[in-house]
Design an enzyme around this catalytic site. Structure first.
Site, PDB file in Angstrom:
ATOM      1  CB  CYS A   1       6.559  -5.711   1.872  1.00 32.28           C
ATOM      2  SG  CYS A   1       6.762  -4.868   0.285  1.00 32.28           S
TER       3      CYS A   1
ATOM      4  CE  LYS B   1      -0.606  -6.838   5.913  1.00 34.60           C
ATOM      5  NZ  LYS B   1       0.076  -7.560   4.831  1.00 34.60           N
TER       6      LYS B   1
ATOM      7  CD  GLN C   1       2.524  -2.176   7.204  1.00 37.43           C
ATOM      8  OE1 GLN C   1       2.839  -2.104   6.019  1.00 37.43           O
ATOM      9  NE2 GLN C   1       1.465  -2.850   7.627  1.00 37.43           N
TER      10      GLN C   1
ATOM     11  CG  MET D   1      -1.783  -1.248   1.354  1.00 30.30           C
ATOM     12  SD  MET D   1      -2.935  -1.476   0.000  1.00 30.30           S
ATOM     13  CE  MET D   1      -4.132  -0.215   0.341  1.00 30.30           C
ATOM     14  CG  MET D   2       5.058   1.062   0.597  1.00 32.23           C
ATOM     15  SD  MET D   2       6.729   0.462   0.299  1.00 32.23           S
ATOM     16  CE  MET D   2       7.667   1.983   0.378  1.00 32.23           C
TER      17      MET D   2
ATOM     18  N   GLY E   1      -5.806 -10.871   3.192  1.00 31.00           N
ATOM     19  CA  GLY E   1      -5.564 -11.494   1.902  1.00 31.00           C
ATOM     20  C   GLY E   1      -6.824 -11.925   1.189  1.00 31.00           C
TER      21      GLY E   1
END
Length: 312
Positions: free
Chosen positions: A83, A122, A53, A1-2, A195
């Site tokens: 990631c 996460k 995060q 989500m960067m 997910g």
């Protein structure tokens, strides 16, 4: 989500749900400690509850960033061990850390020693070459010993060589049963499922097994999904906000951003998903993705966009 869940995106999402925990985009320790710290940490008070995060693998740097998060009022610090991109792997960030459970534990322990707010993790259910259930339990058990009690589990393995980040979200199969077994074997831990979840009905079903669910790209591309979260998942008795009301609430925020010298598309690029599946939706997206770069009166264009949402 960067580059997606920046402060403008989070402000927008907060209009749709007052209760959901929001996460920042992943920020690396290097960017936070040596870059534009205020840009990465800035947020609006309405965004709470809000988690920062982090991406990193140096315990001291992560502790320093956790202290910054607490000092700036964040409610939680989350360490990203999921990631799969090459860029983060080369810096020992993200999913590759699943191959180093003791290092993750050292990071978590050092962060927890530095702050009072929760430190969470996460992660994936594994990585290629280390994808057995026993190895997943070793990872979770080792990090639990460092004091972590909340794990957000993306129920896919990450394949670290040969797949792009996008392919890593699609090609490895979702295995919710593995995450469910993890919850059964670690009943004392908070296990949050991530997910492939696309509907609130799926969320309700998964909440019979898990302590929470995390929505990522679906919440971004189809944000109006969140409009009923407070009612269906948190039990609040309040009217469901309309699409038009949501964007109307954004108007003062956008006006302030313009007054500070910002451009409207900094904010409106995040709201395009509000319009889907009704007459005028395509025009709405055109106004805020194309015309927004040409207009000399952005607020008038915004008002026109709100009118297109009325009744939908």
């Amino acid at each position: 989500m960067m580059d997606w869940t920046d402060r403008h995106c989070r402000y927008f999402l907060r209009q749709l749900s007052s209760q959901a925990l929001l996460y920042t985009e992943m920020v690396t320790t290097g960017a936070l400690l040596h870059g534009d710290t205020q840009r990465f940490l800035r947020y609006h008070d309405c965004e709470h509850p809000l988690a920062l995060q982090l991406g990193g693998s140096n315990p001291a740097d992560l502790a320093a960033c956790a202290r910054l998060a607490q000092r700036h009022g964040y409610d939680e610090v989350n360490l990203n061990v999921g990631c799969p991109s090459d860029r983060v792997q080369n810096n020992m960030i993200g999913a590759c850390l699943m191959g180093h459970p003791q290092l993750v534990a050292d990071c978590v322990r050092t962060m927890r020693d530095a702050v009072d707010i929760p430190v969470t993790v996460k992660h994936r259910i594994g990585i290629n070459g280390r994808d057995s259930y026993a190895e997943l339990c070793e990872f979770v058990g080792t990090v639990r010993e460092a004091g972590c009690t909340s794990f957000t589990v993306h129920a896919r393995i990450a394949i670290l060589e040969g797949l792009s980040p996008k392919e890593n979200r699609e090609i490895p199969p979702l295995r919710y049963e593995i995450a469910a077994q993890l919850k059964q074997d670690f009943p004392d831990l908070e296990i949050i499922l991530n997910g492939g979840i696309k509907t609130l009905e799926e969320c309700q079903q998964h909440l019979q097994t898990f302590d929470g669910v995390m929505l990522g790209r679906e919440a971004y591309h189809n944000p109006y999904l969140l409009a009923q979260v407070d009612q269906l998942l948190f039990g609040l008795d309040r009217p469901v906000i309309t699409r038009a009301e949501t964007l109307t609430r954004m108007r003062p925020y956008i006006e302030q951003h313009l007054a500070e010298g910002g451009a409207m598309h900094h904010i409106t690029r995040h709201v395009l998903g509000l319009a889907q599946g009704f007459p005028g939706a395509r025009r709405f997206r055109q106004l805020l993705s194309v015309d927004v770069h040409k207009t000399t009166d952005p607020l008038a264009l915004l008002d026109q966009s709100i009118e297109l949402l009325a009744g939908h």
